[in-house]
Design a protein around this motif. Structure first.
Motif, PDB file in Angstrom:
ATOM      1  N   THR A 235       0.853  -1.183   0.000  1.00 17.39           N
ATOM      2  CA  THR A 235       0.000   0.000   0.000  1.00 17.39           C
ATOM      3  C   THR A 235       0.897   1.244   0.000  1.00 17.39           C
ATOM      4  OG1 THR A 235      -1.830   1.105   1.141  1.00 17.39           O
ATOM      5  CG2 THR A 235      -0.232  -0.051   2.525  1.00 17.39           C
ATOM      6  N   THR A 236       0.376   2.376   0.426  1.00 20.76           N
ATOM      7  CA  THR A 236       1.184   3.594   0.520  1.00 20.76           C
ATOM      8  C   THR A 236       1.056   4.166   1.925  1.00 20.76           C
ATOM      9  OG1 THR A 236      -0.615   5.043  -0.185  1.00 20.76           O
ATOM     10  CG2 THR A 236       0.814   4.128  -1.923  1.00 20.76           C
ATOM     11  N   LEU A 237       1.969   5.047   2.262  1.00 23.69           N
ATOM     12  CA  LEU A 237       1.948   5.638   3.597  1.00 23.69           C
ATOM     13  C   LEU A 237       0.662   6.436   3.811  1.00 23.69           C
ATOM     14  CD1 LEU A 237       3.621   5.926   6.163  1.00 23.69           C
ATOM     15  CD2 LEU A 237       4.711   7.945   5.179  1.00 23.69           C
ATOM     16  N   GLY A 238       0.220   7.128   2.773  1.00 21.86           N
ATOM     17  CA  GLY A 238      -0.998   7.922   2.912  1.00 21.86           C
ATOM     18  C   GLY A 238      -2.230   7.062   3.083  1.00 21.86           C
ATOM     19  N   GLU A 239      -2.235   5.852   2.521  1.00 20.56           N
ATOM     20  CA  GLU A 239      -3.411   4.974   2.586  1.00 20.56           C
ATOM     21  C   GLU A 239      -3.277   3.882   3.650  1.00 20.56           C
ATOM     22  OE1 GLU A 239      -3.973   3.463  -1.309  1.00 20.56           O
ATOM     23  OE2 GLU A 239      -4.532   5.389  -2.173  1.00 20.56           O
ATOM     24  N   LEU A 240      -2.224   3.924   4.451  1.00 16.23           N
ATOM     25  CA  LEU A 240      -2.025   2.898   5.480  1.00 16.23           C
ATOM     26  C   LEU A 240      -3.169   2.930   6.489  1.00 16.23           C
ATOM     27  CD1 LEU A 240      -0.353   0.752   6.959  1.00 16.23           C
ATOM     28  CD2 LEU A 240       0.942   2.621   8.034  1.00 16.23           C
ATOM     29  N   ASP A 241      -3.880   1.799   6.612  1.00 14.92           N
ATOM     30  CA  ASP A 241      -5.016   1.686   7.526  1.00 14.92           C
ATOM     31  C   ASP A 241      -4.553   0.969   8.795  1.00 14.92           C
ATOM     32  OD1 ASP A 241      -7.344   1.269   8.882  1.00 14.92           O
ATOM     33  OD2 ASP A 241      -8.343   0.118   7.293  1.00 14.92           O
ATOM     34  N   PRO A 242      -4.482   1.657   9.924  1.00 17.88           N
ATOM     35  CA  PRO A 242      -4.017   1.025  11.164  1.00 17.88           C
ATOM     36  C   PRO A 242      -4.832  -0.200  11.563  1.00 17.88           C
ATOM     37  CG  PRO A 242      -4.063   3.405  11.407  1.00 17.88           C
ATOM     38  CD  PRO A 242      -4.763   3.085  10.114  1.00 17.88           C
ATOM     39  N   ASP A 243      -6.095  -0.245  11.166  1.00 17.24           N
ATOM     40  CA  ASP A 243      -6.944  -1.379  11.558  1.00 17.24           C
ATOM     41  C   ASP A 243      -6.516  -2.681  10.884  1.00 17.24           C
ATOM     42  OD1 ASP A 243      -8.442   0.250  13.195  1.00 17.24           O
ATOM     43  OD2 ASP A 243      -9.971   0.665  11.669  1.00 17.24           O
TER      44      ASP A 243
END
Length: 493
Positions: free
Chosen positions: A455-463
């Motif tokens: 993925t990308t850092l901007g789209e990283l989903d912590p869940d």
């Protein structure tokens, strides 16, 4: 279409020493052929009988003579040559009819075996396969429990039918020896051992692996009744000079070996780590990691909770002080956020206990390999856990690594009770990295629940991140190909 010829080795006598392949071929064959003396009894057939089935054609290849004289115009060898030619013609008739023919041979078919005479006459005419078997020499060594040869030693195999002076000369010139075909040649063979100065070290083995097996020093054997199926054996000279040390002097006292298990199962385990685990008397570690080591009933297993590293280390050192060989196991590499540092710290109180560290494949390397080479240039390794260091230190190091444009391998990103750090780390990194920076989320790599997401850092989903994950955050030069491969070039702009 012609049939196929098999020469199969049955081993030395015990039906359980028949190979799986030989047993299968015997059961599948159309024709079972075997040699026998004039009495008609075949040891080969008695061994194979367990694997034979009803309805198979049997070809008894009965010798016209063994040691008798003959009036054949070609003499003894001429009589045998005619016999082998006649046997080959009988088997060829079956092969021409498309039948599968299995020729039984005690021991190995091409080691003083009768099958070889069929092979020489038929193998160039029909599809043929030879299936090896355990030789009488190997069986005799096993019965004696003595090695045949070590290192550069030479093993000489001799037929007892050789002249006595030739036997003595060969026995003098070799390290180890096996003399076969005893029976009537026994006294000559024993005298040759004596002449060569090797009689004291020689052994007699009769019918190795059979029910009537007998073992004795060669010099003590009565020549009367010595059967053909016996041999004289001179084992490795290294065996005769080796003197075991007393237990009190035995090398290898207690020690602690901190072993890296790699990220998942046995394929990720190094040979050095496997060896350390095999030698251990005790396995110590966090429960799930101990469970990854195959059980061994001679070993004691000490499973502990994940938060008692210091106690676990001291327990291992105490066991080693008692003379135990202790393997402390860690996932991945034991020197990366694992048990090596805890054991070495505690070992200051145990200066008499040696400690070794055996490396393992790290989780970062495993995750990186699944997507390409994101760790191809400078990178750093950081744990998000604030159990043993304050979050302020974690945050400062994240910011410093981001400013330095290093790829980051992030361990321990989350746990059941610690869920907010992933989002906090993402926000800190975004202060220095573009939102398009590649991020790899590797979960349980090498295990049954493996998943890898790019993925990308901007789209990283912590869940999407839990305690079994490892994150790799790229640098400004990290690239993702259209095929999804992630790499960081070796050259920096």
């Amino acid at each position: 279409m012609t049939g196929r010829l098999y020469g199969v080795g049955l081993g030395p006598g015990d039906p359980e020493l028949v190979t799986v392949k030989t047993a299968r071929l015997i059961g599948e064959a159309d024709v079972i052929a075997y040699h026998a003396a004039r009495h008609g009894r075949s040891i080969a057939r008695s061994i194979a009988l367990t694997y034979m089935r009803e309805g198979q054609i049997e070809e008894l290849l009965q010798y016209p003579l063994t040691v008798e004289t003959t009036d054949h115009p070609g003499g003894y060898q001429g009589a045998l040559d005619d016999f082998y030619a006649e046997c080959a013609a009988r088997l060829a008739a079956h092969l021409d009819a498309g039948r599968t023919v299995v020729v039984l041979s005690e021991g190995d078919p091409l080691f003083y075996g009768s099958y070889m005479h069929m092979h020489k006459r038929l193998a160039h005419r029909y599809p043929t396969e030879v299936v090896p078997g355990v030789t009488s020499v190997s069986a005799a060594a096993a019965v004696l429990g003595r090695p045949l040869v070590e290192r550069e030693e030479v093993l000489t195999v001799l037929p007892g039918t050789l002249p006595g002076e030739v036997l003595a000369e060969r026995l003098r010139a070799t390290d180890s020896a096996a003399v076969l075909k005893l029976g009537r040649t026994f006294e000559k063979v024993r005298d040759a051992f004596a002449e060569a100065g090797r009689l004291e070290d020689a052994w007699y083995v009769e019918r190795a692996s059979m029910g009537a097996e007998r073992v004795a020093p060669l010099k003590e054997v009565d020549p009367d009744g010595v059967p053909y199926f016996s041999l004289a054996l001179l084992a490795s000279p290294a065996e005769r000079t080796f003197v075991p040390k007393d237990d009190a002097q035995a090398p290898g006292g207690g020690e602690v070996v901190v072993v890296g298990l790699g990220p998942a199962g046995r394929p990720w385990l190094t040979p050095e780590a496997q060896d350390a685990l095999a030698l251990a008397t005790d396995i110590v570690g966090y429960g799930p990691y101990v469970d990854r080591v195959a059980p061994n009933p001679r070993q004691e297993r000490h499973r502990t909770d994940n938060r008692v590293e210091a106690e676990r280390a001291r327990h291992a050192l105490e066991l080693a002080r008692q003379g135990r060989r202790v393997a402390v196991v860690s996932s991945g590499d034991p020197g990366v956020f694992a048990m090596a540092s805890a054991v070495l710290e505690a070992s200051a109180d145990y200066p008499d206990v040696p400690v070794r560290v055996v490396p393992g494949l790290t989780a970062a390397q495993a995750v990186a390999s699944r997507v390409g080479a994101p760790l191809g240039h400078d990178y750093c390794v950081i744990s998000l856990s604030d159990l043993l260091k304050p979050w302020e230190v974690v945050a400062a190091r994240l910011s410093a690594a981001a400013r330095a444009d290093l790829v980051l391998a992030i361990y321990n990103p989350a746990s059941r009770s610690r869920t907010w750090q992933v989002a906090a780390a993402r926000d800190l990194l975004l202060e220095h990295r573009l939102p398009e920076t590649p991020v790899v989320i590797g979960r349980d790599v090498g295990g049954a629940g493996e998943s890898v997401t790019v993925t990308t850092l901007g789209e990283l989903d912590p869940d999407r991140v839990d305690m079994r994950c490892l994150l790799i955050v790229g640098s400004s030069t990290t690239r993702v190909t259209p095929q999804g491969t992630v790499f960081t070039p070796r050259r920096y702009p």
